[in-house]
Design an enzyme around this catalytic site. Structure first.
Site, PDB file in Angstrom:
ATOM      1  N   HIS A 138     104.135  42.443  31.646  1.00  0.00           N
ATOM      2  CA  HIS A 138     104.869  42.938  32.042  1.00  0.00           C
ATOM      3  C   HIS A 138     104.371  44.124  33.079  1.00  0.00           C
ATOM      4  O   HIS A 138     103.815  44.235  34.211  1.00  0.00           O
ATOM      5  CB  HIS A 138     105.987  42.202  31.696  1.00  0.00           C
ATOM      6  CG  HIS A 138     107.304  43.194  33.226  1.00  0.00           C
ATOM      7  ND1 HIS A 138     107.813  42.304  33.829  1.00  0.00           N
ATOM      8  CD2 HIS A 138     107.760  43.950  33.320  1.00  0.00           C
ATOM      9  CE1 HIS A 138     109.293  41.993  34.177  1.00  0.00           C
ATOM     10  NE2 HIS A 138     108.329  43.575  34.418  1.00  0.00           N
ATOM     11  N   GLU A 139     104.383  45.085  31.766  1.00  0.00           N
ATOM     12  CA  GLU A 139     104.868  46.506  32.406  1.00  0.00           C
ATOM     13  C   GLU A 139     103.037  46.979  32.600  1.00  0.00           C
ATOM     14  O   GLU A 139     103.206  47.786  33.865  1.00  0.00           O
ATOM     15  CB  GLU A 139     104.449  47.224  31.447  1.00  0.00           C
ATOM     16  CG  GLU A 139     105.923  47.019  30.616  1.00  0.00           C
ATOM     17  CD  GLU A 139     107.751  47.614  31.902  1.00  0.00           C
ATOM     18  OE1 GLU A 139     106.701  48.000  32.760  1.00  0.00           O
ATOM     19  OE2 GLU A 139     108.533  46.388  31.630  1.00  0.00           O
ATOM     20  N   HIS A 186     103.315  46.089  36.360  1.00  0.00           N
ATOM     21  CA  HIS A 186     103.250  47.286  37.345  1.00  0.00           C
ATOM     22  C   HIS A 186     102.261  48.440  37.629  1.00  0.00           C
ATOM     23  O   HIS A 186     101.586  48.762  38.405  1.00  0.00           O
ATOM     24  CB  HIS A 186     104.249  48.276  37.134  1.00  0.00           C
ATOM     25  CG  HIS A 186     105.514  46.839  36.999  1.00  0.00           C
ATOM     26  ND1 HIS A 186     106.178  46.286  37.735  1.00  0.00           N
ATOM     27  CD2 HIS A 186     106.937  46.336  35.813  1.00  0.00           C
ATOM     28  CE1 HIS A 186     107.717  45.749  38.086  1.00  0.00           C
ATOM     29  NE2 HIS A 186     107.743  45.737  37.050  1.00  0.00           N
ATOM     30  N   GLU A 231     107.652  43.780  41.270  1.00  0.00           N
ATOM     31  CA  GLU A 231     108.235  42.917  40.310  1.00  0.00           C
ATOM     32  C   GLU A 231     107.544  41.606  40.425  1.00  0.00           C
ATOM     33  O   GLU A 231     107.107  41.212  39.368  1.00  0.00           O
ATOM     34  CB  GLU A 231     110.019  42.491  40.499  1.00  0.00           C
ATOM     35  CG  GLU A 231     109.935  41.400  39.143  1.00  0.00           C
ATOM     36  CD  GLU A 231     110.358  42.254  37.926  1.00  0.00           C
ATOM     37  OE1 GLU A 231     110.459  43.479  37.985  1.00  0.00           O
ATOM     38  OE2 GLU A 231     109.975  42.048  36.862  1.00  0.00           O
TER      39      GLU A 231
END
Lengths: 524, 524
Positions: free
Chosen positions: B288-289, B292, B318
């Site tokens: 997830h990170e 980003h 997101e």
């Protein structure tokens, strides 16, 4: 509105407080608070770059630092700050009795910082930045190529800019070098420093000759294989023993060990490096940097986030690191209390090495080429050589092109060695390429102050060696905090020395210390 | 003088460049460059505090951040900046053909930032800072005590300040909530967002009921004992596989995982946390990170150190993290290519678990209480509940004191669960205590955009699953970089979506994706 936390005052440690009796002084306090915070943030950018930052961010980080420095310069040079300082000076002169030592020091340091920021014209600052940036690159290339000619013209340019800098900062100065020196050791008279280092040289050179004529000390057992992680674990243990508080700091790896204050006295971090073939260099380096950290961590909370909330001069700062590295860290008494820690960490070889042999090995003296590897006795000669040379360079008495010959002759005369090339000779240190002229002597001032403070400490604690031998170290740090650390930059270096020891800089203490120690170690 | 590096232009990726055809625009460029650098420095202070800083420095770091924010605010609100923006706007209006999209976006974002900095009066900013700081403390205490009444009056105050904030930012606004929402998702129409989330709710609730009626998926083997260091090593391996460049970032531990841009596209760092009893939560969080980070690392170098050099909105940001966490990270195709990595890291249990069982376990659906632990299907319902409530709160349609009942009723209606207390109910998230109203919906917009982008990606790469199954991932990142990442903030969120997919926000893609996936996983 300023929030100021005074420390609990006792007879031994009178309270430190700002009175700020005028609105102008309060305004000045707030303005300089911003400068202090931005300075700490500047330090974080640097710490991160040297310890955590991914390599690919070097370029953008350089730009961020440049931006922050521009912002910082605008604050330091702000005309509004200049007006506030002038008004505060007038108020102090009119009613000196209304203000505290902290108030006076605040105005003094604001004036220093503002003067430095406003006196150097913009075109000079730009030229200087370019010259030292290019100079640093060429110095690296020349060092790799072992060819001074690749760096000589840069150095000529940098020396010329140093003279201009001195001229801008103090147009009336008779000795330009003194102006440069004053930026690192404010308030210290250059003549006093010269006299001290000259006495030191006169005492050291013959003592070194006597040592060199004696039976050399064995230190072979300090070399071997000492794994990285075990050395780091030992470093952390030693740091804990000498009172470093990991709630207010940390230990990381870096190419060159340093200590940095990111919010003294609350956040002062250490770095070190590990040579797996050498067991002591990391430990000594860690104790050295911890001495710097003790200073910053010991500054009174009332000075936190002010321009007085750092060490007062390069020399005094170095005295604190040298105290822990040398005066304590290479003493028989300290290792009597802590040798078991080293033996636990590295049973081989230290279970087989008598304590006395280990301590002697720590104090082995050798005429050598490289300053940062030098022992306690010869170290000052390395400094004195640089000090003599840089004074003559700035004064125009010697030329850059003649440096290799001059350097090598002095190394032969003072230390009995001759560099095989200029990379281990006059190009070994980064300082000149970075424009740091006037900085070198503060290393030896640090040694002088360290011995002078130690003599006073010993009067306060005549049982010092016995307590060290029993494993105690906290009483030393407490004494340092109460007499030296807590004052931050309220008192300038030599003034502080007088307050602590009752006299100004006196190299006799260091000479006595070195003479006693090496006479003993070498059985002279 | 600005140094701008254009990227190599191809047909697929036209060059991004500032033209800066007027002196005013060049001045504006330099002024906002300082703001961009200071923003990155602000991020470093925060990153360091959350990952490296010793605990004892919390107080002083808070003060340093406050100082930097004051300096930053002064730059953003500077009257000179306001004048430069007005002149640039006039030049753009007079000769639109002379300027690039980057030029136009620079002026647009400078105006946004300047407006926000100047429209909120100083007394409001101070009140707001105090209310959210105290509110955050009381929220923590109330959560620990499981007693909403300890936080209710703070929340009332914060809601009131939100209304004031909207009023200051846009006195003519008919729907104050829309003003707040716009600060996180600039350019997106609130009605469009409402419609999308409503459609999503209408599709999700019945699908969830069908899933809940089916045979539950077994995920017992994901629990066990998975040592910290091995999980971190696996995280680093997975990051390398999905193309995270450790020359431009790093992975550290933090209490709550986050990504932070410290100098995009050159320095974008990740954090994670490890639960030794759960093998996937750390890996999913890392992916997830990394999504980003991919975004920030993929921004065109021409936008570096400008106010356009970050992601364009919370929703688009997101979407990139959700793509790597969910659309790729929970797909059968990805794990077909990478399951051996997990099996190597943890032979027990995964040598005994068939790939299909593992992928099904990754996609287990459960009506649950806690948003951050929710699966892909129910996640949006958690968001929709908060979205509906915060809109009604700001509009004054519901009262803070009635929140527990309203919250619990919605959880029962949408998810079929009822919180046993408010700490795992309406007090579970930090957002409201920190004044983040209008932020929650961007999480679900992110999911919508992710599915919408994925549909376009699949058209560009019809063999996507086959390539993923063979272990390839780079082609996905390249597509994202060329279509989404490189533009930074040049195009606002929904505008960017149109450019990439040919249509504005359309939740049908996410609905189709979720329906297909969970029909398959649960054999409906």
């Amino acid at each position: 509105m300023a929030t100021i936390t005074p420390t609990k005052a006792t007879k031994a440690t009178p309270a430190i407080a700002f009175n700020l009796k005028t609105a102008t002084l309060r305004t000045l306090f707030e303005m300089t608070r911003t400068i202090a915070d931005l300075d700490a943030i500047r330090a974080l950018l640097d710490w991160d770059q040297q310890t955590q930052m991914p390599l690919g961010a070097n370029g953008v980080r350089g730009e961020q630092i440049a931006t922050l420095e521009t912002v910082l310069h605008a604050h330091k040079a702000a005309p509004a700050l200049g007006k506030a300082i002038a008004k505060a000076e007038a108020a102090l002169a009119a009613h000196p009795e209304r203000f505290s030592d902290a108030d006076r020091a605040l105005v003094r340091e604001a004036r220093r910082s503002h003067a430095e920021a406003t006196k150097l014209p913009e075109h000079f600052v730009r030229d200087y930045a370019v010259a030292t940036s290019v100079g640093w690159e060429h110095w690296q290339a020349a060092r790799t190529a072992q060819d001074f000619s690749l760096f000589a013209s840069d150095l000529e340019r940098i020396v010329d800019l140093q003279r201009q800098k001195a001229q801008y900062l103090d147009p009336a100065a008779k000795v330009p070098y003194a102006v440069l020196f004053d930026t690192f050791e404010p308030g210290m008279d250059l003549a006093t420093c010269e006299q001290a280092l000259d006495q030191l040289r006169q005492a050291t050179v013959p003592l070194l000759k006597r040592v060199q004529a004696a039976q050399q000390v064995d230190n072979g057992f300090l070399q071997g294989t000492f794994p990285h992680d075990q050395q780091m674990a030992l470093s952390r243990r030693i740091l804990a023993i000498i009172g470093y508080d990991f709630d207010h700091g940390r230990l990381d790896l870096a190419a060159h060990p340093f200590m940095t204050g990111l919010g003294s006295p609350d956040d002062d971090r250490l770095t070190t490096r590990v040579d797996e073939h050498d067991v002591v260099s990391c430990q000594m380096s860690v104790m050295h940097e911890c001495g710097h950290a003790h200073y910053e961590l010991g500054i009174d909370p009332a000075l936190k986030r002010t321009i007085l909330g750092g060490g007062t001069s390069s020399g005094i700062h170095e005295s604190q690191s040298r105290t822990w590295e040398n005066i304590i860290g290479r003493s028989a008494a300290f290792w009597q209390g802590q040798y078991h820690v080293l033996q636990d960490a590295f049973p081989t070889p230290f279970k087989q090495v008598p304590l006395a042999d280990f301590v002697r090995a720590l104090n082995r003296v050798e005429g050598s080429l490289i300053r940062v590897e030098a022992d306690e006795l010869t170290y000052n000669l390395h400094i004195i050589i640089r000090f003599e040379i840089e004074k003559d360079l700035i004064a125009g008495k010697i030329a850059v092109r003649d440096l290799p010959g001059i350097w090598n002759q002095k190394y032969y005369d003072y230390l009995g060695v001759t560099p095989p090339n200029d990379s281990v000779g006059l190009m070994q240190d980064v300082h000149w390429s970075a424009g740091l002229f006037g900085y070198f002597p503060t290393y030896s001032l640090g040694n002088c102050y360290a011995a002078q403070f130690a003599a006073t400490l010993r009067q306060a604690h005549p049982d010092m060696d016995a307590r060290l031998a029993q494993g105690e170290t906290g009483f030393i740090r407490e004494w340092q905090r109460d007499t030296i650390h807590r004052w931050g930059s309220i008192y300038q270096g030599d003034d502080l020395c007088r307050r602590v020891t009752g006299e100004g800089l006196n190299p006799a203490h260091l000479i006595a210390y070195l003479t006693e120690k090496f006479t003993r170690v070498y059985g002279l």
